[in-house]
Motif scaffolding. Sequence first.
Motif, mmCIF file in Angstrom:
data_model
loop_
_atom_site.group_PDB
_atom_site.id
_atom_site.type_symbol
_atom_site.label_atom_id
_atom_site.label_comp_id
_atom_site.label_asym_id
_atom_site.label_seq_id
_atom_site.Cartn_x
_atom_site.Cartn_y
_atom_site.Cartn_z
ATOM 1 N N ARG A 41 71.028 20.085 140.905
ATOM 2 C CA ARG A 41 70.349 19.945 139.616
ATOM 3 C C ARG A 41 69.433 18.728 139.684
ATOM 4 O O ARG A 41 69.821 17.695 140.245
ATOM 5 N N ASP A 42 68.240 18.843 139.120
ATOM 6 C CA ASP A 42 67.355 17.687 139.093
ATOM 7 C C ASP A 42 67.623 16.845 137.839
ATOM 8 O O ASP A 42 68.558 17.127 137.078
ATOM 9 N N ARG A 46 67.540 21.029 135.645
ATOM 10 C CA ARG A 46 67.095 22.294 136.208
ATOM 11 C C ARG A 46 67.758 22.538 137.566
ATOM 12 O O ARG A 46 67.889 21.621 138.373
ATOM 13 N N THR A 48 67.787 23.561 141.291
ATOM 14 C CA THR A 48 66.802 23.576 142.366
ATOM 15 C C THR A 48 67.435 24.176 143.616
ATOM 16 O O THR A 48 68.651 24.068 143.822
ATOM 17 N N GLY A 51 64.822 22.207 147.208
ATOM 18 C CA GLY A 51 63.845 21.309 146.600
ATOM 19 C C GLY A 51 62.923 21.946 145.583
ATOM 20 O O GLY A 51 62.102 21.246 144.977
ATOM 21 N N LEU A 52 63.034 23.249 145.356
ATOM 22 C CA LEU A 52 62.161 23.947 144.408
ATOM 23 C C LEU A 52 62.964 24.317 143.167
ATOM 24 O O LEU A 52 64.026 24.926 143.272
ATOM 25 N N ASP A 53 62.451 23.971 141.978
ATOM 26 C CA ASP A 53 63.214 24.256 140.763
ATOM 27 C C ASP A 53 63.013 25.704 140.314
ATOM 28 O O ASP A 53 61.974 26.323 140.564
ATOM 29 N N SER A 56 59.988 26.837 138.093
ATOM 30 C CA SER A 56 58.769 27.158 138.844
ATOM 31 C C SER A 56 58.864 28.531 139.487
ATOM 32 O O SER A 56 57.882 29.285 139.524
ATOM 33 N N ASN A 388 67.867 26.223 133.518
ATOM 34 C CA ASN A 388 66.522 25.694 133.296
ATOM 35 C C ASN A 388 66.476 24.338 132.611
ATOM 36 O O ASN A 388 65.408 23.752 132.459
ATOM 37 N N GLY A 457 61.085 23.649 150.003
ATOM 38 C CA GLY A 457 60.349 23.449 148.773
ATOM 39 C C GLY A 457 59.359 24.525 148.398
ATOM 40 O O GLY A 457 58.621 24.358 147.419
#
Length: 479
Positions: A41-42, A46, A48, A51-53, A56, A388, A457
């Motif tokens: 979670r970032d 969110r 991830t 490294g990509l959420d 996105s 999210n 990512g």
Amino acid sequence: MRSHEAGALHAEGYGGPPLYLPFPDDVMALLPQLWPETVRRDEEGRLTVAGLDVVSIAREFGTAAYVVDEQDFRARARAFRDGFGEAFGSVGGGADVYYAGKAFLCTAVATWVAEEGLSLDVCSGGELAVARRAGFPPERIGFHGNNKSMDEIRDALEYGVGRIVLDSFVEIERVSAVAAELGVTAPVMIRVTVGVEAHTHEFIATGHEDQKFGFSLSSGQAFEAARLVLDHEHLDLRGLHSHIGSQIFDTGGFELSARRLVGLHARVADDLGHHCPEIDLGGGFGMAYTSQHTPLPPALLGKQMADIVARELKAVGDGNLSRVPRVSVEPGRAIVGPSTFTLYEVGTVKQVELDEQHSRAYVSVDGGMSDNVRPALYEADYSCTLANRSSAARPMLARVVGRHCESGDIVVQDEWLPADTRPGDLIAVPGTGAYCRALSSQYNHTPRPPVLAVRDGSARVLVRRETIDDLLALDVGSS
């Protein structure tokens, strides 16, 4: 079944969570054993992956979508390759790991499997076509199935697959005839029904030869099949194969199946004068869908199975290294299942009053039994999380359901979600890599979701989303 003979009010889970699902200290916490290794979670809460959420991902590719952590898939494949390779390094003739393509297969996955040094098990002409499209080494392909067509057998032999697993006396003649027609010798294995059925933590050793697969061991069919294969000049008997079940979390069932398979291996060598260079103990290794599941790490699984095979070889007095078979296994679910989650968008949330004391939140998402039929088909349990955003709301007991016109369209039977879960939120369901896309349908004329791979990512499409045009393209009309 979740029903109870005294009525629904007495069933586990009615009005409250199942025993394995206690009230959470932190409803946003992730259980590491359920998620791919790069999922976090970032700072905004969110989810991830690599490294990509997921916000996105949803924005670019839409929902519902299967999301595969490529790094996680490859790591699990290597763990099986290395774990079994090391465990069987001094037992038998070594070990091969065949990825079971029926769990999920596309050209990219076939490429990953080849690059990580695994072999590939296919069970249809379509799966073989995917392997061929990926350029998978044919000698590392095994071809399964209980009713292979002549065309499928021909395609397999023309491509040069390493083994065809025979499932009936009809197939012995069928494969021999195609091999003779092509002027080749077909490498074959005999699927043996060993009378053992394993499921989760239990196994049963009697009464399980009443099934469509394989040659019965107890009736003598398996030995007779070996004798017949050896009589055909266009067949090369490579070994004996067994498979005892699915979602297996210990090796108890394998102990008895290995004993029976090794015993048949010794009898074929002694009575028919033929040493089968391979035995296959099948797959069915379990994975964690919820906190109640505790799969063995591949290295420990390999060690325990190697110990079993070593004991059984010793028991039949097979100390001659020239007679010791190479062992193979077929994990599918255990590799691809945990590497993938499904991303949905919430459409509606409603509270349903069950009685004066109990209510349940129904959270509807933009997918369902068309992209994951396992809850409806097997009453399979899944977990999920709000994906999210962060939330400090109290936990509520929720049932995540699909969009289909079917009361059994349940994605997650019971899970704690934040009480402020609302339309437009994203929900992620882990453990959906195996048998979800593979068993998917177009029920209610619903296009199937895409399969996305995420690495370093960035995300890319492995299998594109179906469209309404795809659905209509097969409809030839009324004229």
